[in-house]
Design a protein around this motif. Structure first.
Motif, mmCIF file in Angstrom:
data_model
loop_
_atom_site.group_PDB
_atom_site.id
_atom_site.type_symbol
_atom_site.label_atom_id
_atom_site.label_comp_id
_atom_site.label_asym_id
_atom_site.label_seq_id
_atom_site.Cartn_x
_atom_site.Cartn_y
_atom_site.Cartn_z
ATOM 1 N N GLU A 112 -4.669 2.234 5.850
ATOM 2 C CA GLU A 112 -3.549 2.086 5.269
ATOM 3 C C GLU A 112 -2.636 3.052 6.166
ATOM 4 O O GLU A 112 -2.998 4.088 6.980
ATOM 5 C CB GLU A 112 -3.413 2.583 3.768
ATOM 6 C CG GLU A 112 -4.001 1.783 2.896
ATOM 7 C CD GLU A 112 -3.874 2.034 1.351
ATOM 8 O OE1 GLU A 112 -2.884 2.302 1.147
ATOM 9 O OE2 GLU A 112 -5.039 2.163 0.926
ATOM 10 N N PHE A 114 0.957 5.025 6.939
ATOM 11 C CA PHE A 114 2.123 5.492 6.287
ATOM 12 C C PHE A 114 3.080 6.196 7.125
ATOM 13 O O PHE A 114 2.722 6.924 8.366
ATOM 14 C CB PHE A 114 1.739 6.843 5.235
ATOM 15 C CG PHE A 114 0.868 6.285 4.180
ATOM 16 C CD1 PHE A 114 1.311 6.060 2.991
ATOM 17 C CD2 PHE A 114 -0.532 6.084 4.395
ATOM 18 C CE1 PHE A 114 0.398 5.330 1.909
ATOM 19 C CE2 PHE A 114 -1.367 5.548 3.468
ATOM 20 C CZ PHE A 114 -0.881 5.209 2.178
ATOM 21 N N ARG A 125 4.194 3.176 2.619
ATOM 22 C CA ARG A 125 3.388 2.165 3.307
ATOM 23 C C ARG A 125 3.934 1.206 4.187
ATOM 24 O O ARG A 125 4.725 0.481 3.722
ATOM 25 C CB ARG A 125 2.340 1.674 2.324
ATOM 26 C CG ARG A 125 1.057 0.921 3.021
ATOM 27 C CD ARG A 125 0.146 0.514 1.950
ATOM 28 N NE ARG A 125 -0.375 1.193 1.057
ATOM 29 C CZ ARG A 125 0.136 1.752 -0.250
ATOM 30 N NH1 ARG A 125 1.243 1.196 -0.763
ATOM 31 N NH2 ARG A 125 -0.406 2.834 -0.918
ATOM 32 N N PRO A 129 -2.617 -3.286 4.379
ATOM 33 C CA PRO A 129 -3.678 -2.551 4.757
ATOM 34 C C PRO A 129 -4.468 -3.236 5.727
ATOM 35 O O PRO A 129 -4.813 -4.375 5.647
ATOM 36 C CB PRO A 129 -4.753 -2.276 3.721
ATOM 37 C CG PRO A 129 -3.832 -2.256 2.215
ATOM 38 C CD PRO A 129 -2.890 -3.385 2.819
#
Length: 198
Positions: A112, A114, A125, A129
Motif C-alpha cells: 500500500e 500512502f 492511500r 494496493p
C-alpha cells in the motif's frame, strides 16, 4: 514617645539591609513559579503524531492504517515499510508491504502506498494496493520494496501454480494520474523452494 516610635520604625526598616551594601537575597515568594509539569497524557503519542506523514515515515502506526484482511479471522501483518517520492512532489511517500497471519504456509503480500503530504494521523492511500491483481496467480511474498526515479520496484518470491514459491519476481509500477499501473513483470525460476512466510 514619638521619638521612641520613630526609632522603632527606623530599626524595622533597616533590618532588611546588610552591612556590606549588598541587596538582600530574594525570598521564595519573589521567585518565578516553576512551570507546571506536563503529564504523559498531554504528550503526543508516537502512533498519533502531528504534522504530515513524511515527518514520521517508517515510525507511523502502520498496523492501524493498512487494509484489513479479507478473512475477518485473520490479522494484517506489516512486513516492511520504505519511503520514497512516488508522486513527484518532492515529499517522501510511504510504501507498506503487508500480509495476513493464518494457518497456511503463507498468504500473498500486498503493498500500500500512502501520500507523504497527508496528515500523519489519517494518511491518504494512493490508488489500490499493489500485487492484489496478481495474488491468485503469483502468490507473491514481498522481499524488498524501493522507489527509483519515481518508479516503484517490488521484489517477491512467488509460485507458478499451487506449489512452494520457486520464482523470483520483480514488479515495476508507476503513478499515472491517480492510479498505480504495472509497467513490467520479470521472473527468474529457482530450482528450489524460496523462503516465504514466517
Amino acid at each position: 514617645m514619638r521619638f521612641a516610635l520613630l526609632t522603632a520604625l527606623t530599626a524595622a526598616l533597616l533590618a532588611g539591609c546588610t552591612d556590606d551594601g549588598k541587596t538582600p537575597a530574594a525570598t521564595p515568594a519573589s521567585s518565578p513559579a516553576p512551570a507546571p509539569a506536563v503529564s504523559g497524557e498531554q504528550l503526543p503519542e508516537a502512533e498519533n503524531p502531528a504534522g504530515n506523514l513524511a515527518s514520521v515515515g517508517k515510525e507511523a502506526d502502520w498496523d492501524a492504517f493498512v487494509l484489513a484482511c479479507d478473512d475477518p479471522e485473520q490479522e494484517a501483518v506489516v512486513q516492511q515499510v520504505t519511503t520514497g517520492d512516488v508522486t513527484g512532489d518532492g515529499v517522501a511517500d510511504s510504501l507498506v508491504a503487508r500480509t495476513c497471519d493464518g494457518a497456511a504456509p503463507y498468504f500473498p503480500s500486498t503493498v500500500e502506498v500512502f501520500d507523504g503530504s497527508s496528515p500523519a494521523q489519517r494518511p491518504w492511500r494512493i490508488g489500490t494496493p499493489l500485487l492484489k491483481d496478481v495474488a491468485a496467480a503469483d502468490k507473491p511474498w514481498v522481499t524488498a520494496v524501493a522507489v527509483r526515479s519515481g518508479e516503484i520496484v517490488v521484489q517477491a518470491h512467488g509460485t507458478a501454480g499451487n506449489g512452494c514459491p520457486k520464482l523470483r519476481i520483480t514488479y515495476r509500477y508507476a503513478l499515472e494520474g491517480t492510479a498505480l499501473k504495472q509497467k513490467a513483470r520479470d521472473e527468474v525460476p529457482s530450482g528450489a523452494c524460496l523462503p516465504a512466510g514466517t
